[in-house]
Design an enzyme around this catalytic site. Sequence first.
Site, PDB file in Angstrom:
ATOM      1  N   GLN A  44       0.785  -1.241   0.000  1.00  0.00           N
ATOM      2  CA  GLN A  44       0.000   0.000   0.000  1.00  0.00           C
ATOM      3  C   GLN A  44       0.817   1.292   0.000  1.00  0.00           C
ATOM      4  O   GLN A  44       0.325   2.314  -0.475  1.00  0.00           O
ATOM      5  CB  GLN A  44      -0.987  -0.005   1.167  1.00  0.00           C
ATOM      6  CG  GLN A  44      -2.072  -1.064   0.981  1.00  0.00           C
ATOM      7  CD  GLN A  44      -3.059  -1.103   2.125  1.00  0.00           C
ATOM      8  OE1 GLN A  44      -3.436  -0.088   2.688  1.00  0.00           O
ATOM      9  NE2 GLN A  44      -3.472  -2.300   2.489  1.00  0.00           N
ATOM     10  N   VAL A  79     -11.710 -13.957  11.235  1.00  0.00           N
ATOM     11  CA  VAL A  79     -11.886 -14.086  12.684  1.00  0.00           C
ATOM     12  C   VAL A  79     -13.188 -13.395  13.065  1.00  0.00           C
ATOM     13  O   VAL A  79     -13.464 -12.284  12.616  1.00  0.00           O
ATOM     14  CB  VAL A  79     -10.697 -13.446  13.437  1.00  0.00           C
ATOM     15  CG1 VAL A  79     -10.943 -13.436  14.944  1.00  0.00           C
ATOM     16  CG2 VAL A  79      -9.405 -14.183  13.115  1.00  0.00           C
ATOM     17  N   CYS A 160      -0.574   5.710   8.113  1.00  0.00           N
ATOM     18  CA  CYS A 160       0.371   6.680   7.557  1.00  0.00           C
ATOM     19  C   CYS A 160      -0.186   8.094   7.558  1.00  0.00           C
ATOM     20  O   CYS A 160      -0.751   8.565   6.578  1.00  0.00           O
ATOM     21  CB  CYS A 160       0.789   6.312   6.138  1.00  0.00           C
ATOM     22  SG  CYS A 160       2.136   7.398   5.616  1.00  0.00           S
ATOM     23  N   ASP A 308      -0.949  -1.572  13.017  1.00  0.00           N
ATOM     24  CA  ASP A 308      -1.983  -0.532  13.103  1.00  0.00           C
ATOM     25  C   ASP A 308      -3.008  -0.761  14.200  1.00  0.00           C
ATOM     26  O   ASP A 308      -3.602   0.181  14.711  1.00  0.00           O
ATOM     27  CB  ASP A 308      -2.717  -0.412  11.756  1.00  0.00           C
ATOM     28  CG  ASP A 308      -1.799   0.041  10.634  1.00  0.00           C
ATOM     29  OD1 ASP A 308      -0.633   0.381  10.921  1.00  0.00           O
ATOM     30  OD2 ASP A 308      -2.237   0.052   9.467  1.00  0.00           O
ATOM     31  N   ALA A 319       6.895   0.894   8.517  1.00  0.00           N
ATOM     32  CA  ALA A 319       8.225   1.094   9.096  1.00  0.00           C
ATOM     33  C   ALA A 319       8.208   0.840  10.599  1.00  0.00           C
ATOM     34  O   ALA A 319       9.164   0.319  11.166  1.00  0.00           O
ATOM     35  CB  ALA A 319       8.696   2.517   8.813  1.00  0.00           C
ATOM     36  N   CYS A 352       7.758   8.218   7.992  1.00  0.00           N
ATOM     37  CA  CYS A 352       6.795   8.664   6.991  1.00  0.00           C
ATOM     38  C   CYS A 352       7.562   9.248   5.810  1.00  0.00           C
ATOM     39  O   CYS A 352       8.133  10.334   5.916  1.00  0.00           O
ATOM     40  CB  CYS A 352       5.891   9.725   7.622  1.00  0.00           C
ATOM     41  SG  CYS A 352       4.533  10.151   6.561  1.00  0.00           S
TER      42      CYS A 352
END
Length: 415
Positions: A44, A79, A160, A308, A319, A352
């Site tokens: 992405q 899930v 991000c 995330d 990262a 970033c």
Amino acid sequence: MNSKHQILVIGAGTGGLMMASRLKKEHKDFDIAIIDPAKTHYYQPAWTLVGAGTYDFEDTAKPMADLIPKGVKWYQDKVTAMDPDSNSVSTEKSGEIKYDYLVVSPGLTYDMSLVPGLSEAIDKGNVCSNYTDPKHTLEVLKNFKGGTALFTQPTTPIKCGGAPQKIMYLAEAYFKKHGLKDKTNVVFATNGTVIFAVPEIKETLMKIVDRKNINLKFYHALKRIDAEKQIAWYELAPEAYEHNPAKLEIEKEGNMVGIHYDMLHLAPPSVAPEFVRKSKLANAEGWLDVDHHSLQHNKYPNVFGLGDVAALPTAKTGAAIRKQVPVVLDNIEKLMKNQAADNKKYNGYSSCPLVTEYGKMVLAEFDYDNKFTPDPELKKMLIFDSSKEHWRLWILKKYGLPYLYWNKMLKGQDV
């Protein structure tokens, strides 16, 4: 069908695949399973470049089956619930799956209902998002004939945090290239208080904003979209201010301000997946409740979070995961030897890559304290100050990082 695995990983995104690969590489005899319904895995970070017409969407996708590490059992399934008291996970098709250790890394999900009008507007006409359909973003840029190009983001955490800005800088370059600059107001409206929280990066970005004459609006909380009238409505905090004011078509309604747009790009409001929010593993805000430094769950010691979904006060980026995986791996190894999971080395590192032109980039690397922490390896690329725009950083973004991602990170190698 009930099964049990020594280590169960939820999510085959960056965190899940990297974790499973590292585990299998270093412990061939471990019984590891991964749950993810997706057939395709996307890189992405390149979607910013896809939306600006300088990267092929097809090159961001690979079949998931090719990426699951050999020897790892893949449940291509969803899930539905997690029960940490019984060390089990419920799935849609495969029944209950038990574990000794659980790594939760399903990423986040979008909740368009948090901004009324958004689900009807997004990825249609002149409303676009690199997060959901970067090919549509490119179409919107190609069809834009001038007016107000509005770039914005929701009040929720997002993947991000810099991505809503990156496409704006590239769009401005696109407009200039196609002779539309004089007919266009580029506007960035954000609930944030500054363009970027890291001082060195903020200083560079403010110079870029001035060079590009971008109208910045701070303390603007996005509340709803009126796609028919092409208005984005914001609630203004008393401290609201702007930089590089522009003459825009504005509506007012109490403490709400409506900005008329001719194109709108935004990041969708983001939340943790429902099975996380509704579980005992979530904190009050619905994110996975883990220790900020060890990534171990605060109540269930055999559960860890990555990426995330984790409730960490840092930017949600791939990262960050790169630095989180070794810490989680070490802590699971310690638990298996009946030792405390005392590796607390994750310092909030995130990064970033801020693309500012076709051919230029700034690289923001920082920790929990928003301290600028550039990678010493960059000097080998003759980049001595990554807080400034550099063409070598653009090369890193377009060619270097995708190569490292597919060939090193996802294969469990240290990068």
